[in-house]
Design an enzyme around this catalytic site. Sequence first.
Site, mmCIF file in Angstrom:
data_model
loop_
_atom_site.group_PDB
_atom_site.id
_atom_site.type_symbol
_atom_site.label_atom_id
_atom_site.label_comp_id
_atom_site.label_asym_id
_atom_site.label_seq_id
_atom_site.Cartn_x
_atom_site.Cartn_y
_atom_site.Cartn_z
ATOM 1 N N LYS A 111 -0.626 8.085 0.018
ATOM 2 C CA LYS A 111 -1.431 7.123 -0.759
ATOM 3 C C LYS A 111 -2.319 7.820 -1.784
ATOM 4 O O LYS A 111 -2.729 7.217 -2.776
ATOM 5 C CB LYS A 111 -2.227 6.239 0.181
HETATM 6 C C1 LIG Z 1 0.969 3.443 3.972
HETATM 7 C C2 LIG Z 1 1.904 4.380 4.668
HETATM 8 C C3 LIG Z 1 3.277 4.078 4.794
HETATM 9 C C4 LIG Z 1 3.898 2.785 4.317
HETATM 10 O O1 LIG Z 1 3.866 2.646 2.914
HETATM 11 P P1 LIG Z 1 4.081 1.209 2.257
HETATM 12 O O2 LIG Z 1 3.831 1.404 0.808
HETATM 13 O O3 LIG Z 1 3.076 0.304 2.909
HETATM 14 O O4 LIG Z 1 5.469 0.790 2.533
HETATM 15 C C5 LIG Z 1 4.097 5.019 5.405
HETATM 16 N N1 LIG Z 1 3.590 6.177 5.912
HETATM 17 C C6 LIG Z 1 2.278 6.483 5.813
HETATM 18 C C7 LIG Z 1 1.797 7.757 6.392
HETATM 19 C C8 LIG Z 1 1.394 5.603 5.180
HETATM 20 O O5 LIG Z 1 0.084 5.920 5.098
#
Ligand SMILES: *Cc1c(COP(=O)(O)O)cnc(C)c1O
Length: 465
Positions: A111
């Site tokens: 993120k």
């Molecule tokens: C947020 C997250 C996901 C999922 O991503 P999306 O965009 O919600 O599909 C997968 N792995 C980790 C470690 C995350 O923080």
Amino acid sequence: MHYISTRGGIAPIGFAQAVMMGLATDGGLLVPTAIPTVDAERLRMWAGLSFPELALEITTLFIGDDIPRADLKALIDRSYSTFTHPEVTPLVTAGTTRILELFHGPTAAFKDIALQWLGNVFEYLLEREGGQLNIVGATSGDTGSAAIYGVRGKARIQIFILHPKGRVSPIQERQMTTVLDANVHNIAVRGTFDDAQSIVKTLFNDLPFKSAYQLGAVNSINWARILAQTVYYFYAWGRLTGGEINQRISFSVPTGNFGDVFAGYIAKRMGLPIERLIIATNRNAILTRFIQTGVYAVEQQVHQTLSPAMDIQLASNFERYLYYLYNGDTAQVRARLDDLQRTGQLSVSDALHQQAQADFAAVAVNDAETLDQIRATEQASGYILCPHTAVGVRAAQDWPDAVCLATAHPAKFGEAVAEAIGREAPPPLALQGLLDQAARCSELDATAAAVKAHIEATLSGVASA
Ligand SMILES: *Cc1c(COP(=O)(O)O)cnc(C)c1O
């Protein structure tokens, strides 16, 4: 470039306005009026670019004149200078598995790639156009710290992140509460994540409060997050193919809110030669069931799994995919969302179901398989997967050439890793020493009234400071 709503209820707006709006005012999600395409010649040229150079080219296509190129370049360079790997998103191999590491940012999860950039875009636009932004969000773990690191210390921005007291991992809690910048406000609510999320929803539905305090959101409904995430698909393809247009690459993507894999779908629509996009879900498999059956049906409850960032019942970006599946017919999108609202499920025609199966493969992976994959990869190569990444690697077992997106550093999920291989992964610098650092956090009852009063009191202090 202009943006409209998946529900058809707003006049076209520019990129800057779309970023500040987050969720469209008609309740829909913002999408570009057209997806720009990239031809073979340009793809070949892009294959030699660094991550920030590539990000500049791609984002320019979606931003147009809204941010001058020199300013955009400075913004992007600053955003990715906080990453600890010179390549930003390096492609590595674990035995024969291709892994695209997306966790070299300040909070060690993917993120950061979007939120480091989004924080700088917010700051830039607020500086240029005036105003304040008060970000309010709830987190069960990763999003909160990535958002906090995206905006810490920035002028004109305050951020309030609610987490359920004692129910996020100690590392995750410390990643948030040890950020001592004056504009960062952590709130531990005495309740569950659902309580925290429902408080945030209540505040956003309190329209007088929302407009009086310029509330903004940072969850993955913001178009800028999707846009930033398209970059690493192009980057990985360029590194693997050297720009050879006939070479198609598959990607396996651990999925919760459908944000990350949807960015891959946009990259494919732009012309990137993607063979297959694999949606990898854990036991919360609403998306996998949709691809398999054409029916998108909500379950009774969220299942707790070893990959908690994907423990999500409804994938918020799915609405954007529906919009493209219906070829931009917003009346159809509204009708399907109405079905979902009324009955807890929606379904599409056989033709559209076939289209969805052409767009995506989908595999659900349970906790036992997740642990087994962490173990198997470690035994074969010494490489340690985080549980989310392990879901993606397992989902790709029938497509051994696929690039698997590594969404978090394994040290963030020590318990699951230890359960699989009997030891934790060594922490990267970003996660070291957190437990010994000073922390700041307010504790509140899990009621909207308590949180609202706290935000009002904090902001009146900021205004008079
Ligand atoms: C947020 C997250 C996901 C999922 O991503 P999306 O965009 O919600 O599909 C997968 N792995 C980790 C470690 C995350 O923080």
